[in-house]
Design an enzyme around this catalytic site. Structure first.
Site, short mmCIF file in Angstrom:
data_model
loop_
_atom_site.label_atom_id
_atom_site.label_comp_id
_atom_site.label_asym_id
_atom_site.label_seq_id
_atom_site.Cartn_x
_atom_site.Cartn_y
_atom_site.Cartn_z
N ALA A 154 18.65 -11.23 22.35
CA ALA A 154 18.26 -9.94 22.94
C ALA A 154 17.76 -10.12 24.36
O ALA A 154 18.12 -9.35 25.26
CB ALA A 154 17.19 -9.28 22.07
N TYR A 155 16.94 -11.14 24.58
CA TYR A 155 16.42 -11.39 25.93
C TYR A 155 17.55 -11.69 26.89
O TYR A 155 17.63 -11.12 27.99
CB TYR A 155 15.42 -12.55 25.88
#
Length: 246
Positions: A154-155
Site C-alpha cells: 500500500a505504501y
C-alpha cells in the site's frame, strides 16, 4: 524574519522530523530562507528553526494539514508574506503503514492515500501556481517502488502515484523555468523507518546496499540540495538515493 534581496525561499513540508529536518537545515545552510512545515509536532519544528537560526540562517515554522487545500494555500501565503515569494518546495511529508496486502486494514490504505497522494496533489498544486521562475519542486517517492519489499504494497502504491504526478507535472509546467523531480530514498535511519523494526531486520536492510550501511538523513538532504539548487537540467526524474541497492 523577512527576506531581502535575491535570497531564495523554500518551504519544506514535514520539516520537523527525519529527512525533512535535514533538508530544511541543508537548504538554510545554502542561504535560503526556510519555512518549516509541521502537522502535529510544533515543538520539534521550533527546534529545527532554532538550529537553523543558531547557525545564522533564516527560518520560521508553520502548521498545515497537507491534504487540506485551504490550509496549504495559507501555508504558501505565509511564506510569501514572511519572505516575499516561494522558489523551492520540498515535499517530504508522508506516512508509512506496513502490512501484507492480504491482511491490510483498508482504513490504513485510506489514511496513506489522503496524506501521500492527495497531500502531494494539494502541495504540488500550490507549488505549480506559485513557484517563481528558476524554482524547483522536489517530491518524495521511495526505492521500495522498484525494490518491491514484502509488506510495503500500500505504501509503495501511494509512492508510485507520486512518481506519476512528478513526471507529468514537469511537462505541464513547460515554459515556466520550474523543475519538478522526486527523490526516492532507500532504507534511511529515521524514526519513521526504524519504528517497529528489530535489530536483525535493521542489520539486514543495512547490508542491502553495496556501501553496507543505512542511508542518513544528511545523504538525502544532499540530493535535495542538488535538485533545489544547481541541477537545472535535471527535470521530470525520480532520483534513487539508496546507496546502490537497485
Amino acid at each position: 524574519m523577512s527576506s531581502t534581496g535575491n535570497t531564495r525561499v523554500a518551504i519544506v513540508t514535514g520539516g520537523s522530523g527525519g529527512i525533512g529536518r535535514a533538508a530544511a537545515q541543508r537548504l538554510a545552510a545554502d542561504g535560503m530562507s526556510v519555512l518549516v512545515h509541521y502537522a502535529g509536532h510544533p515543538a520539534r519544528a521550533e527546534e529545527v528553526v532554532a538550529a537553523i537560526t543558531a547557525e545564522g540562517g533564516t527560518a520560521s515554522a508553520a502548521r498545515a494539514d497537507v491534504a487540506d487545500e485551504t490550509q496549504v494555500a495559507a501555508l504558501f501565503d505565509t511564506a510569501e508574506q514572511r519572505y516575499g515569494g516561494v522558489d523551492v518546495v520540498v515535499h517530504t511529508a508522508g506516512i508509512m503503514l506496513l502490512s501484507p496486502l492480504a491482511e491490510l486494514d483498508l482504513d490504513d490504505l485510506d489514511r496513506m492515500h489522503r496524506t501521500n497522494i492527495r497531500g502531494t496533489f494539494v502541495v504540488d498544486q500550490q507549488a505549480a501556481r506559485r513557484l517563481r521562475p528558476g524554482g524547483a519542486l522536489v517530491n518524495f517517492s521511495t526505492s521500495v517502488v522498484k525494490i518491491g519489499q514484502v509488506g510495503y504494497t500500500a505504501y509503495a502504491a501511494t509512492k508510485g502515484a507520486v512518481d506519476a504526478i512528478t513526471l507529468i507535472l514537469a511537462r505541464e509546467l513547460r515554459g515556466r523555468d520550474v523543475t519538478v523531480n522526486a527523490v526516492a530514498p532507500g532504507p534511511t535511519a529515521t524514526p519513521l523507518f526504524l519504528d517497529g523494526k528489530d535489530e536483525e531486520t535493521v542489520d539486514h536492510l543495512a547490508k542491502l546496499a553495496p556501501l553496507e550501511r543505512l542511508g542518513r538523513p544528511e545523504d538525502i538532504a544532499e540530493t535535495v540540495a542538488f535538485l533545489a539548487g544547481p541541477a537545472r537540467w535535471v527535470n521530470g526524474q525520480v532520483l534513487y538515493a539508496n546507496g546502490g541497492i537497485a
